[in-house]
Design a protein around this motif. Structure first.
Motif, PDB file in Angstrom:
ATOM      1  N   GLN A 451       0.847  -1.194   0.000  1.00  0.00           N
ATOM      2  CA  GLN A 451       0.000   0.000   0.000  1.00  0.00           C
ATOM      3  C   GLN A 451       0.882   1.244   0.000  1.00  0.00           C
ATOM      4  O   GLN A 451       1.790   1.361   0.829  1.00  0.00           O
ATOM      5  N   TRP A 452       0.617   2.148  -0.940  1.00  0.00           N
ATOM      6  CA  TRP A 452       1.399   3.372  -0.999  1.00  0.00           C
ATOM      7  C   TRP A 452       0.548   4.530  -1.496  1.00  0.00           C
ATOM      8  O   TRP A 452      -0.435   4.342  -2.213  1.00  0.00           O
ATOM      9  N   LYS A 453       0.929   5.725  -1.108  1.00  0.00           N
ATOM     10  CA  LYS A 453       0.171   6.929  -1.459  1.00  0.00           C
ATOM     11  C   LYS A 453       1.153   8.069  -1.694  1.00  0.00           C
ATOM     12  O   LYS A 453       2.042   8.312  -0.883  1.00  0.00           O
ATOM     13  N   GLN A 454       0.987   8.767  -2.825  1.00  0.00           N
ATOM     14  CA  GLN A 454       1.859   9.898  -3.142  1.00  0.00           C
ATOM     15  C   GLN A 454       1.158  11.207  -2.829  1.00  0.00           C
ATOM     16  O   GLN A 454      -0.006  11.414  -3.202  1.00  0.00           O
ATOM     17  N   THR A 455       1.868  12.095  -2.138  1.00  0.00           N
ATOM     18  CA  THR A 455       1.386  13.438  -1.879  1.00  0.00           C
ATOM     19  C   THR A 455       2.501  14.400  -2.231  1.00  0.00           C
ATOM     20  O   THR A 455       3.531  14.464  -1.541  1.00  0.00           O
ATOM     21  N   GLY A 456       2.319  15.125  -3.329  1.00  0.00           N
ATOM     22  CA  GLY A 456       3.380  16.012  -3.792  1.00  0.00           C
ATOM     23  C   GLY A 456       4.616  15.198  -4.169  1.00  0.00           C
ATOM     24  O   GLY A 456       4.522  14.252  -4.964  1.00  0.00           O
ATOM     25  N   ASN A 457       5.747  15.549  -3.589  1.00  0.00           N
ATOM     26  CA  ASN A 457       6.975  14.808  -3.892  1.00  0.00           C
ATOM     27  C   ASN A 457       7.315  13.788  -2.797  1.00  0.00           C
ATOM     28  O   ASN A 457       8.462  13.382  -2.658  1.00  0.00           O
ATOM     29  N   ARG A 458       6.285  13.394  -2.029  1.00  0.00           N
ATOM     30  CA  ARG A 458       6.487  12.417  -0.968  1.00  0.00           C
ATOM     31  C   ARG A 458       5.599  11.196  -1.200  1.00  0.00           C
ATOM     32  O   ARG A 458       4.495  11.304  -1.738  1.00  0.00           O
ATOM     33  N   ILE A 459       6.125  10.028  -0.813  1.00  0.00           N
ATOM     34  CA  ILE A 459       5.356   8.796  -0.881  1.00  0.00           C
ATOM     35  C   ILE A 459       5.359   8.153   0.501  1.00  0.00           C
ATOM     36  O   ILE A 459       6.406   8.038   1.141  1.00  0.00           O
ATOM     37  N   GLU A 460       4.177   7.766   0.936  1.00  0.00           N
ATOM     38  CA  GLU A 460       4.055   7.003   2.173  1.00  0.00           C
ATOM     39  C   GLU A 460       3.797   5.551   1.806  1.00  0.00           C
ATOM     40  O   GLU A 460       2.881   5.243   1.045  1.00  0.00           O
ATOM     41  N   ILE A 461       4.615   4.663   2.332  1.00  0.00           N
ATOM     42  CA  ILE A 461       4.518   3.238   2.014  1.00  0.00           C
ATOM     43  C   ILE A 461       4.241   2.476   3.300  1.00  0.00           C
ATOM     44  O   ILE A 461       4.973   2.604   4.286  1.00  0.00           O
ATOM     45  N   LYS A 462       3.160   1.675   3.283  1.00  0.00           N
ATOM     46  CA  LYS A 462       2.839   0.845   4.433  1.00  0.00           C
ATOM     47  C   LYS A 462       3.238  -0.589   4.118  1.00  0.00           C
ATOM     48  O   LYS A 462       2.834  -1.148   3.098  1.00  0.00           O
ATOM     49  N   LEU A 463       4.028  -1.174   5.003  1.00  0.00           N
ATOM     50  CA  LEU A 463       4.566  -2.505   4.759  1.00  0.00           C
ATOM     51  C   LEU A 463       3.867  -3.547   5.625  1.00  0.00           C
ATOM     52  O   LEU A 463       3.623  -3.297   6.814  1.00  0.00           O
TER      53      LEU A 463
END
Length: 480
Positions: A451-463
């Motif tokens: 699961q991952w989500k991009q916001t602007g130039n950042r990505i949050e990745i849930k492992l």
């Protein structure tokens, strides 16, 4: 050890030191000149794809478990210390050191065992010490009897006595590029350290301008040995020349401490040597260490890694243990430390030449094979992010390091923790390079959907929980 470098395109500040070590500092020379020979350019490009190489310092000195060659040098430095049991006076020590030739018999020598372990660990080229500063050749030279194939050396009776030929043939067969290390200074040669005078330091012990015939003899001797290596040992991809104090006097950098000890002209005629090497081995990379100009095709920081990316070809040579040569009970780096160092190097555009020293029996310490197996387990899952990649902005952000495919369509982000035993976090927040918009994302070595989500130039990745199986470092691979 602080090393500074200024290239034509960027300024490098300090290097960080990867380990305490028994060796001398090597500066990285300024004024890099890009080769114009298309075969050399192609070879360099291929070499930059390889990323991970094996360096081996090996010679008679392994029997005493001491630093390679340097105890012969009459300088008061940490790496030149002599043990009293090996000789009460300098002359006695030298005699006993050179007599090591008569007991050198590494009967467990098996280069296939080395090649198998190195290949599984992801190493793709090898650089072997055909001759170090002490002048003992690990190849069958016709220029000297101070060699492993001499009747004076017990191992000469072994069918694998020419260890350079055995190593090169074995590793070449397994797909490695082949590098020949060779020391330009030769402390055994009477035309470098002339017995008429005592040696004063690492440099030639007479003035070559005052005794030109003697220096010409040394130049011929050096040329002939390098001609042997590049003519008689199959395809050689890299000629790795050490001993940067043997250089034209005009190239000395007075800001470098060890170069200030050079008081006389020591021009070895690199144009003649390099031209001969390229005739024998078209496209060969020549590395005349620390001597700026057309024969230093890539630069070689030693036991250190640049803090920033370089725009020129480079390679850090770093020991797996503390020493370049075999010493008993050496302190070998953990596999996590080795992988972290590899990641830092490739994120800055370099190659990692890791030194492993064979012992007097002709084999590595058993712990070396343990480390290589652990590295191979990580490499099996993550090699697509390592090989045939180039550095990518922002290069380094906190615990994240970046590489990209050469077509720039794939971005690899490595997560490490060089302060403790590595554990993959449940959430990773990654900064993306400008204008990079991934369409797909995966964690190498993990089969679960991410699961991952991009916001602007950042990505949050849930492992997922599967992350606990990852060791040493985590690699995120994104494709746009």
């Amino acid at each position: 050890m602080l090393i500074k470098q200024k290239t034509k395109s960027l300024f490098l500040s300090t290097f960080f030191i990867s380990s305490a070590c028994f060796s001398q500092a090597h500066n990285v020379s300024a004024g890099y000149l890009k080769p114009d020979d298309p075969l050399v350019v192609q070879n360099l490009e291929e070499w930059q794809d390889l990323k991970f190489g094996l360096f081996m310092h090996w010679g008679t000195y392994s029997q005493w478990g001491i630093v390679e060659s340097w105890s012969l040098c009459p300088e008061d430095e940490s790496w030149t210390q002599r043990k009293p049991e090996h000789g009460k006076s300098y002359n006695e020590y030298v005699k006993n050191y050179e007599n090591l030739q008569t007991t050198f018999n590494p009967v467990e020598f098996n280069p296939q065992k080395w090649a198998d372990a190195a290949k599984k660990a992801g190493m793709k080229y090898v650089v072997f010490t055909t001759k170090h500063h002490d002048g003992f050749t690990m190849f069958d030279t016709k220029e000297s009897d101070y060699k492993i194939t001499s009747p004076k050396t017990p191992f000469s009776k072994n069918p694998k006595a020419d260890v350079t030929k055995e190593i090169f043939n074995t590793f070449r067969k397994d797909g490695f590029k082949i590098g020949a290390y060779f020391s330009k200074p030769d402390w055994h040669s009477e035309n470098y350290w002339w017995p008429y005078f005592p040696p004063k330091d690492r440099n030639v012990n007479y003035d070559p301008k005052k005794y030109p015939e003697r220096w010409d003899s040394f130049k011929k001797f050096t040329f002939n040995q390098l001609n042997e290596i590049t003519s008689n040992y199959g395809k050689i991809d890299i000629l790795w020349l050490d001993g940067g104090w043997v250089r034209p006097f005009k190239t000395i950098d007075p800001s470098v401490e060890w170069q200030r000890t050079i008081k006389v002209e020591q021009d070895i005629d690199m144009d003649k040597i390099g031209t001969m090497a390229r005739k024998n081995q078209p496209g060969i990379i020549v590395v005349d260490r620390t001597v700026p100009g057309k024969w230093e095709n890539y630069v070689t920081p030693e036991q250190a890694v640049p803090e920033h990316a370089l725009s020129i070809p480079w390679e850090s040579c770093i020991t797996m243990g503390d020493s370049f040569s075999y010493v008993p009970n050496d302190q070998y780096k953990s596999s996590q430390k080795i992988i972290e160092t590899l990641i830092k190097i490739i994120s800055r555009g370099g190659n990692y030449l890791m030194n492993i020293a064979p012992g007097p029996n002709g084999d590595y310490d058993p712990i070396v094979y343990e480390r290589l197996k652990e590295i191979s387990n990580w490499m099996d899952k993550n090699q697509s992010a390592v090989f045939a990649t180039r550095s990518a902005e922002p290069y380094h952000d906190g615990n994240f390091y970046y590489t990209q495919s050469k077509d720039t369509k794939t971005l690899n982000v490595f997560h490490i923790d060089d302060t403790t035993e590595y554990k993959t976090p449940s959430v990773l927040n990654v900064t993306l390079p400008e204008k990079f918009k991934p369409k797909s994302l995966k964690i190498l070595g993990m089969g679960s959907k991410i699961q991952w989500k991009q916001t602007g130039n950042r990505i949050e990745i849930k492992l997922p929980e599967e992350r606990t199986k990852l060791k040493l470092a985590t690699v995120i691979q994104m494709t746009k």
